[in-house]
Design a protein around this motif. Structure first.
Motif, PDB file in Angstrom:
ATOM      1  N   PRO A  57      38.008  36.612  50.871  1.00  9.53           N
ATOM      2  CA  PRO A  57      38.614  37.736  50.139  1.00  9.53           C
ATOM      3  C   PRO A  57      40.064  37.976  50.551  1.00  9.53           C
ATOM      4  O   PRO A  57      40.895  38.329  49.706  1.00  9.53           O
ATOM      5  N   ASN A  86      40.916  33.632  38.988  1.00  6.48           N
ATOM      6  CA  ASN A  86      40.562  35.042  38.846  1.00  6.48           C
ATOM      7  C   ASN A  86      41.287  35.917  39.861  1.00  6.48           C
ATOM      8  O   ASN A  86      41.558  37.102  39.596  1.00  6.48           O
ATOM      9  N   ALA A  87      41.633  35.345  41.014  1.00  2.00           N
ATOM     10  CA  ALA A  87      42.348  36.116  42.029  1.00  2.00           C
ATOM     11  C   ALA A  87      43.737  36.515  41.562  1.00  2.00           C
ATOM     12  O   ALA A  87      44.317  37.470  42.090  1.00  2.00           O
ATOM     13  N   CYS A  88      44.274  35.823  40.574  1.00  2.00           N
ATOM     14  CA  CYS A  88      45.603  36.151  40.058  1.00  2.00           C
ATOM     15  C   CYS A  88      45.589  37.410  39.211  1.00  2.00           C
ATOM     16  O   CYS A  88      46.654  37.967  38.907  1.00  2.00           O
ATOM     17  N   PHE A 125      42.237  35.416  48.760  1.00  6.72           N
ATOM     18  CA  PHE A 125      42.397  35.763  47.341  1.00  6.72           C
ATOM     19  C   PHE A 125      43.340  36.951  47.169  1.00  6.72           C
ATOM     20  O   PHE A 125      44.100  37.024  46.192  1.00  6.72           O
ATOM     21  N   ASP A 126      43.309  37.883  48.105  1.00  5.14           N
ATOM     22  CA  ASP A 126      44.207  39.031  48.040  1.00  5.14           C
ATOM     23  C   ASP A 126      45.662  38.570  48.101  1.00  5.14           C
ATOM     24  O   ASP A 126      46.525  39.100  47.392  1.00  5.14           O
ATOM     25  N   LEU A 184      39.449  30.544  50.433  1.00  4.43           N
ATOM     26  CA  LEU A 184      38.492  31.172  49.517  1.00  4.43           C
ATOM     27  C   LEU A 184      37.896  32.474  50.052  1.00  4.43           C
ATOM     28  O   LEU A 184      36.960  33.016  49.468  1.00  4.43           O
ATOM     29  N   PRO A 227      37.467  30.996  41.012  1.00  7.99           N
ATOM     30  CA  PRO A 227      37.819  32.105  41.913  1.00  7.99           C
ATOM     31  C   PRO A 227      39.315  32.198  42.192  1.00  7.99           C
ATOM     32  O   PRO A 227      39.857  33.311  42.300  1.00  7.99           O
ATOM     33  N   GLU A 228      40.005  31.059  42.307  1.00  7.53           N
ATOM     34  CA  GLU A 228      41.451  31.102  42.534  1.00  7.53           C
ATOM     35  C   GLU A 228      42.171  31.678  41.320  1.00  7.53           C
ATOM     36  O   GLU A 228      43.085  32.504  41.460  1.00  7.53           O
ATOM     37  N   ILE A 249      46.804  35.651  47.098  1.00  9.66           N
ATOM     38  CA  ILE A 249      47.098  35.005  45.804  1.00  9.66           C
ATOM     39  C   ILE A 249      47.456  36.069  44.765  1.00  9.66           C
ATOM     40  O   ILE A 249      48.455  35.947  44.034  1.00  9.66           O
ATOM     41  N   GLY A 250      46.652  37.117  44.682  1.00 10.07           N
ATOM     42  CA  GLY A 250      46.916  38.175  43.698  1.00 10.07           C
ATOM     43  C   GLY A 250      48.231  38.875  43.956  1.00 10.07           C
ATOM     44  O   GLY A 250      48.981  39.172  43.015  1.00 10.07           O
TER      45      GLY A 250
END
Length: 948
Positions: A104, A267-269, A107-108, A102, A264-265, A110-111
């Motif tokens: 940043p 939204n990271a996409c 998440f980067d 979780l 949050p996961e 994941i995106g």
């Protein structure tokens, strides 16, 4: 309304007189042609996926991009991201850094992955959270999964209040300090009103139950307190994902999981949303309570559970009809889970234009209606002749009208890691297909950080589907098999004759706070009621789906003599011995039988209405209708013994697939489409089987569709009967073929005059070169004969990689001269030898293959095909010429031979990692590594060029 294909079948004797027949035939022929085109080159959505383990997660973008490209090249259609436990300390390899879950940076990644997946045309699914079940560090013990404990305290003379013992009673609880009390009851009392509970609820203040002046003869107080579930902490969590498992029944903690983790996961996409969000295994065990359960229960069941709580423990605490209380309890637990958990995550998915996929078995307990509240149905377990979560999931997909049912496949295949070979994959996948599965989530693909020693990172158990295994050279071919089969098995609708009723109301009565395995991967409580019937149904020549009360009420209709769920139709309903049944279900079954449907009850017929509040009038209504159906004058249903079931079925309905003798090792799947009737015939054994099958189809032409090669050919030697077709069937060990009945006529195959096969033995003197899969010098070239393992040579004992066998072969003109008249040439490597399956956990094929473990054959520079499963022969017709020919065979083994050289390549030592307070804590245990040993490798049988 009959489909065009059914009309053709029904009117096969008069079809030429029907004015619309030519156009109807043309439409069906075009549909069959289109089906064959997609079968040969299956679309991406039919291709298997992999579970992609992000260890740590210590991932970097260049490696993510590289591995995505490899997945695509290997024939996979997508992946499921699952962050999991670390495998190395920060800095243990150059640049390695475990990214906190979780964060940043996480998440980067994941995106980035979501965007690359879209760019490559790969399906991307996202596991919410890390490890399993759902949970994390933000959850307090009060928000965590809970169970219910019971403890009894004797009343001492003169007491006005009784204090609960520390520790919470049964099933654990707090190690010390006052317990959380959910309820307290006095009793049993000696003056209980008949039909009422012998327990009286008590008021609780400051951790003590207040006693009334009149004890009604009672001598004890029973406390019901918070207790620990069987599993409290998230399993296999990533760095930063450690913590309590969330209470799967409580809206507040569920919302917190969504707000703090899921959203949050997602939204990271960014704009590249996952195809689905995923809930992995429900494996909590004993989580039978939530703080507001008493209120939920009273709202749903209409009475206060408090004075009846002793019914949930032991022998029911002296409560009459305690099993009915347990049944209401079990039913309520499942409803609360469906409403508060499953529907909430489905809404989350829909709000973000994606889908919710769930493995809806295990604990918290589920029914088939749980799948109705989600979007995508997934199972696990390959047992096809007993209750399994794979058939549980596929039954849901059939009843709900969904074309796809997936499986977490190969979870325990041929342990330890890297031991699984392609033959293991084929043999186990066929069992999943027989369970109705048509989408594979291969377990799995381990991300490997740059610089990690060969053969890379690996999960503590499961197969390895990445390029580190030398037999990766055949991975596209293995995946083509899975994709072709998956594609055909999701066409049209399932054509299973039998709906096997699950006596859920009886099974609820067995549920207690510590025993909630209602439907588990390997059976659970439900499995015990039907396991004895499943082999009989299959051996009699029928296939089946499970059926329950909820989906029957939701979608079931009687149409003619069938029970229909949309386009899915059942000719037979089988009840195991059943006591409790909803009257509405029994009424539906009566309607079915009265309309000519085949209704059989194996053992005791229903006699009670479900629920603690069922009245005698309710019970009598069930008894009366049951007697009318099964034993009254003109009864339409039939009560049979288990021993009579198979013969009774065959007397009432012609088997869908019947052989001249019973072959318990043979199974089939039947799909009905407008293009034709599709049958998937499977040999689950390690020996070839030949027999004649009588298939319940007539008026159509049979064709063999080979899922290994994609080739289609007409069936030779078929015999037409009234209402059926006789087909000579010959399947090799672990073999499978599609038998497709269409209205088209395939071009006739040229036939040469019958003669003895011409053979040329090529076993001797191959020039062999070696390419290491590990970054080490390649072994020196050698001359080897086929028929022996290259590990017989000390220099090659620990070699894992690809060996290229090559030789010049002088082919006599007579051996290729017959090609124009139907003669074909094959390179034949033998059949393999049945072997002992051996011990250990997980599935493994019991066959010593003649090629260990996969090969790609080249003739005069042209690829002839891959060999990775029986029959170990490749068609080389048209590639050979009279005179000199170059034959090259690339043979690949497994990575385990390299790993067996532990003196030079020691197995990973995780002691420092486990001792690390931040990343360790012994989150996993590498499984069965003591079983790693050198395996035979190379061309183990004779090599012959055969013309026949």
């Amino acid at each position: 309304m009959k489909s065009p294909l059914r009309l053709i079948t029904a009117l096969s004797l008069t079809i030429l007189a029907f004015a619309g027949a030519p156009s109807l035939h043309a439409a069906n022929n075009a549909a069959a042609d289109a089906l064959q085109t997609s079968f040969n080159a299956p679309p991406n959505e039919a291709r298997p996926m992999v579970r992609w383990w992000w260890f740590g997660p210590a991932v970097v973008k260049p490696e993510l991009e590289k591995e995505l490209g490899l997945m695509k090249a290997g024939g996979f259609g997508g992946f499921e991201v699952q962050p999991t436990y670390p495998l190395a300390l920060d800095g243990q390899y150059p640049g390695l850094l475990n990214l906190k879950f979780l964060s940043p940076e996480f998440f980067d990644m994941i995106g980035f992955t979501a965007a690359k997946a879209k760019e490559l045309g790969l399906r991307f699914d996202l596991t919410l959270g890390s490890g399993w079940p759902y949970g994390g560090p933000m959850f307090s013990r009060e928000e965590a999964v809970q169970s219910l404990g019971q403890s009894t305290v004797a009343i001492q003379p003169g007491q006005t209040a009784v204090t609960a013992p520390a520790g919470g009673g049964r099933r654990g609880g707090a190690a010390s300090g006052p317990p959380t009390i959910h309820a307290a009851v006095l009793g049993p009392v000696t003056d209980a009103v008949p039909g009422k509970s012998p327990y009286l609820p008590l008021k609780v203040e400051n951790g003590a139950a207040l006693l009334p002046a009149d004890l009604h003869g009672a001598t004890q107080v029973t406390f019901f307190t918070y207790a620990q579930a069987g599993l409290m902490q998230v399993k296999r969590p990533a760095y930063g994902a450690e913590g309590f498992i969330v209470d799967h029944y409580a809206p507040g903690p569920i919302k917190k999981f969504i707000d703090d983790i899921a959203l949050p996961e997602i939204n990271a996409c960014g704009p590249n949303l996952p195809f689905s969000i995923f809930c992995d295994s429900l494996e909590v065990s004993g989580e039978g309570w939530t703080p507001n359960f008493l209120a939920e229960f009273e709202q749903r069941r209409g009475y206060d559970l408090t004075p009846l709580l002793p019914a949930l423990f032991g022998n029911g605490g002296g409560i009459a009809d305690y099993e009915d209380v347990r049944a209401d309890y079990g039913k309520t637990v499942i409803e609360v889970f469906n409403d508060n958990f499953v529907k909430t995550f489905t809404k989350l998915a829909h709000d973000h234009n994606t889908r919710f996929r769930i493995q809806a078995y295990g604990t918290p307990p589920t029914t088939l209606m749980t799948y109705a509240d989600a979007d995508l149905d997934e199972g696990e377990n390959y047992n096809w002749r007993q209750f399994s979560a794979t058939r549980w999931a596929s039954s849901a997909s059939h009843l709900l009208g969904r074309p796809m049912a997936s499986a977490e496949a190969f979870t325990w295949i041929h342990s330890p890691v890297f031991m699984a070979a392609p033959i293991d994959i084929k043999a186990e996948s066929n069992l999943d297909f027989l369970n109705g599965i048509n989408q594979f989530l291969c377990h799995g693909w381990p991300y490997t950080a740059p610089g990690v020693e060969y053969p890379g990172w690996r999960f503590y158990a499961a197969g390895v589907f990445d390029e580190k295994n030398p037999w990766w050279i055949a991975m596209p071919d293995v995946n083509n098999y899975l994709a072709r089969s998956s594609y055909l098995l999701r066409q049209g609708v399932a054509a299973n004759d039998v709906a096997l009723y699950l006596p859920e109301e009886d099974t609820y009565a067995e549920m207690t706070p510590g025993n909630l395995q209602f439907a588990a991967a390997g059976g659970g409580l439900l499995g015990r009621s039907v396991n004895g019937l499943i082999p009989t149904i299959l051996d009699a020549g029928y296939n089946f789906d499970f059926l329950d009360d909820g989906v029957l009420a939701l979608r079931g209709k009687v149409e003619g003599n069938t029970l229909t769920f949309g386009d899915t139709k059942y000719k037979v309903i089988i009840l195991p011995a059943t006591t409790r049944i909803p009257l509405a279900t029994l009424q539906k079954f009566a309607e079915f039988a009265n309309n000519g449907g085949i209704l059989l009850c194996v053992g005791d017929t229903p006699s009670r209405a479900p629920g603690f509040h069922a009245t005698e009038a309710d019970n009598q209504a069930v008894k009366d209708l049951s007697a009318k159906i099964f034993s009254g004058a003109g009864a339409k249903g039939q009560q049979v013994s288990a021993a009579q079931l198979g013969a009774t079925l065959q007397a009432k309905l012609r088997p869908d697939v019947a052989y001249t003798q019973v072959h318990s090792e043979l199974g089939f799947v039947h799909r009905h489409t407008d293009a034709g009737e599709i049958y998937f015939l499977v040999n689950t054994s390690n020996q070839p089987v030949s027999d004649t099958a009588t298939i319940r189809v007539d008026g159509l032409k049979p064709e063999w569709w080979d899922p290994v090669t994609g080739k289609v050919s007409p069936v030779a030697g078929a015999k037409i009967y009234s209402g059926a077709t006789g087909i000579p069937v010959s399947l090799p060990a672990y073999g499978a073929q599609f038998l497709v009945f269409t209205s088209r006529a395939l071009p006739a195959t040229n036939k040469a005059a019958a003669s003895a096969p011409a053979q040329l033995d090529l076993s001797k003197d191959w020039a062999v070169t070696f390419k290491n899969s590990a970054p080490e010098p390649d072994p020196a070239p050698a001359h080897l004969d086929a028929g022996a393992s290259w590990t017989d040579s000390p220099a090659l004992q620990f070699f894992s990689g690809v060996a290229t066998y090559e030789k010049q072969v002088n082919v006599p003109a007579a051996l290729v001269a017959g090609s124009a008249t139907g003669q074909r040439q094959y390179l034949d490597f033998g059949d393999g030898t049945p072997a002992n399956q051996g011990g250990g956990q997980g599935f493994r094929a019991a066959l010593q293959t003649p090629i260990a473990d996969a090969a790609v054959v080249w003739v005069n520079g042209q690829r002839a095909g891959a060999l990775w499963c029986p029959p170990y022969r490749v068609d080389v017709t048209g590639l050979l010429k009279a005179g000199a020919n170059t034959i090259r065979i690339q043979v690949a083994n497994r990575a385990t031979n390299y790993m067996a050289d532990q003196q030079n390549h020691p197995l990973p030592d995780y002691s420092a990692l486990n001792a690390d307070p931040r990343l360790g804590g012994n989150r996993f245990g590498a499984q069965d590594l003591n079983q790693i040993h050198v395996l035979p490798s190379g061309l183990l049988g004779t090599v012959k060029l055969v013309a026949e």
